[in-house]
Design a protein around this motif. Structure first.
Motif, PDB file in Angstrom:
ATOM      1  N   SER A 291      -1.143  12.786   2.960  1.00 54.27           N
ATOM      2  CA  SER A 291      -1.213  11.905   1.789  1.00 54.27           C
ATOM      3  C   SER A 291       0.164  11.813   1.139  1.00 54.27           C
TER       4      SER A 291
ATOM      5  N   ARG B 263       0.455   3.729   7.305  1.00 49.64           N
ATOM      6  CA  ARG B 263      -0.693   4.287   6.567  1.00 49.64           C
ATOM      7  C   ARG B 263      -1.765   4.791   7.540  1.00 49.64           C
TER       8      ARG B 263
ATOM      9  N   GLU C  94       1.399  -0.931   6.954  1.00 48.08           N
ATOM     10  CA  GLU C  94      -0.031  -0.776   7.262  1.00 48.08           C
ATOM     11  C   GLU C  94      -0.237   0.213   8.413  1.00 48.08           C
TER      12      GLU C  94
ATOM     13  N   ILE D 218       4.826   7.150   1.957  1.00 48.07           N
ATOM     14  CA  ILE D 218       5.136   7.021   3.389  1.00 48.07           C
ATOM     15  C   ILE D 218       6.505   7.638   3.654  1.00 48.07           C
TER      16      ILE D 218
ATOM     17  N   MET E 175      -0.663   8.043   8.860  1.00 47.20           N
ATOM     18  CA  MET E 175      -0.872   9.098   7.856  1.00 47.20           C
ATOM     19  C   MET E 175      -2.327   9.548   7.813  1.00 47.20           C
ATOM     20  N   LYS E 176      -3.247   8.587   7.911  1.00 48.86           N
ATOM     21  CA  LYS E 176      -4.676   8.929   7.903  1.00 48.86           C
ATOM     22  C   LYS E 176      -5.046   9.759   9.124  1.00 48.86           C
TER      23      LYS E 176
ATOM     24  N   HIS F  70       6.624   8.574   9.580  1.00 47.10           N
ATOM     25  CA  HIS F  70       5.477   7.668   9.704  1.00 47.10           C
ATOM     26  C   HIS F  70       5.949   6.257  10.062  1.00 47.10           C
TER      27      HIS F  70
ATOM     28  N   GLU G  78       0.783  -1.249   0.000  1.00 49.06           N
ATOM     29  CA  GLU G  78       0.000   0.000   0.000  1.00 49.06           C
ATOM     30  C   GLU G  78       0.809   1.291   0.000  1.00 49.06           C
ATOM     31  N   ASP G  79       2.084   1.235  -0.309  1.00 53.30           N
ATOM     32  CA  ASP G  79       2.847   2.476  -0.455  1.00 53.30           C
ATOM     33  C   ASP G  79       2.789   2.920  -1.917  1.00 53.30           C
ATOM     34  N   ASP G  80       3.492   4.000  -2.228  1.00 50.66           N
ATOM     35  CA  ASP G  80       3.540   4.505  -3.600  1.00 50.66           C
ATOM     36  C   ASP G  80       4.296   3.533  -4.508  1.00 50.66           C
TER      37      ASP G  80
END
Lengths: 105, 202
Positions: free
Chosen positions: B171, B162, B159, B174, B165-166, B178, A43-45
């Motif tokens: 956005s 993320r 995970e 990463i 970040m949320k 983080h 799920e990263d870039d």
């Protein structure tokens, strides 16, 4: 102003949370390529930041080092590692345990 | 008068339908040399999760230089049939997976491919384990297990990063901050191993 001061004060703490006893001895960037693909998959870039990949590598190496040291400590035969020692360590983490048993089949 | 069979005919009759031609069998009877071993299957992308490779892929490959080995290995295994999952699962699960995969967009498929194929290379992991333990006796199952655990740990960290970040309403890719926060949280949850006492001898 408060942000900058907080940033400077938190820097030593983050450094201490990432002890890298093996990082000084080992060759860096060994897992960079694999970690880029892996981070993208998780799920990263598509192109993760190089500094993030480098930090992730340090974290993973640290994790593996601790894992191996723990396995050596609880090993049935002192000084001799076996797969069962690793499985015993992750016995409470059911997803990891299931995955490892699946891989060993 | 009894006619003796031609050796060519005899060899032809003896050979089964799928066997090589009669001349080959005759030559083999004269020179009984063992057949060459079959070429090894192309090595996968050193991934922890195994993905079915394209059946049209050429099996016999040339011996590679050590420098170009990794790059060529990736290029050789670029054709991946992601719809084909390992046959160990039950058919209901496989059908469900097929249905999900058919709905994937190009980006999702690319990400899923990376998720499935990415993994720590066995040689590198073996070298790391050897440097940690101080012994060269690192078994293959141990390397596989540690690679699997490490890959799952990377997933947990990313995970959690993320989620961080949320929470911060950020956005983009990463960032290290983080990852550090994610690592700290995982430590608090007890998912990261901490040494109970300092090791005296390493």
């Amino acid at each position: 102003m408060s942000n900058s001061s907080a940033g400077t004060s938190s820097k030593p703490r983050t450094a201490s949370s990432q002890p890298s006893e093996t990082s000084s001895k080992r060759k860096r960037g060994v897992f960079q390529k694999e970690l880029q693909h892996m981070m993208y998959g998780f799920e990263d870039d598509p192109n993760p930041l190089p500094e993030s990949v480098a930090l992730m590598e340090d974290i993973v190496v640290e994790y593996v080092t601790e894992l191996v040291h723990k396995a050596q400590d609880i090993g049935s035969q002192r000084g001799k590692l076996s797969v069962e020692d690793f499985l015993y360590l992750i016995r409470k983490d059911s997803p990891k345990l299931n995955r490892c048993t699946e891989l060993l089949l | 008068m009894k006619q003796s069979k031609d050796p060519f005919e005899a060899a032809f009759e003896e050979s089964p339908p799928e066997s090589p031609t009669a001349t080959e069998t005759e030559a083999e009877t004269q020179n009984p040399t063992p057949p060459p071993p079959p070429p090894p299957p192309p090595s996968s992308f050193s991934g922890v999760a195994v993905v079915a490779l394209n059946p049209q892929q050429p099996q016999n490959q040339k011996v590679k230089n050590k420098d170009n080995e990794e790059e060529e290995e990736e290029e050789d295994n670029m054709d991946v049939e992601l719809a084909k999952l390992p046959s160990t699962g039950d058919p209901h699960k496989m059908a469900k997976m097929q249905a999900i995969l058919s709905q994937f967009t190009e980006e999702q498929m690319s990400r899923y491919e990376s998720f499935r194929r990415a993994g720590f290379q066995k040689a590198n992991m073996k070298r790391l384990l050897a440097s940690i333990t101080g012994t060269q006796k690192i078994s293959v199952p141990m390397t596989i297990v540690v690679s699997g655990i490490a890959k799952m740990f990377v997933g947990e960290v990313v995970e959690t990063a993320r989620i961080v970040m949320k929470e911060r309403k950020e956005s983009g890719p990463i960032r290290p901050c983080h990852l550090r926060e994610a690592y700290r949280r995982l430590k608090l949850e007890g998912k990261v191993f901490k040494r109970s006492s300092s090791r005296l001898f390493r």
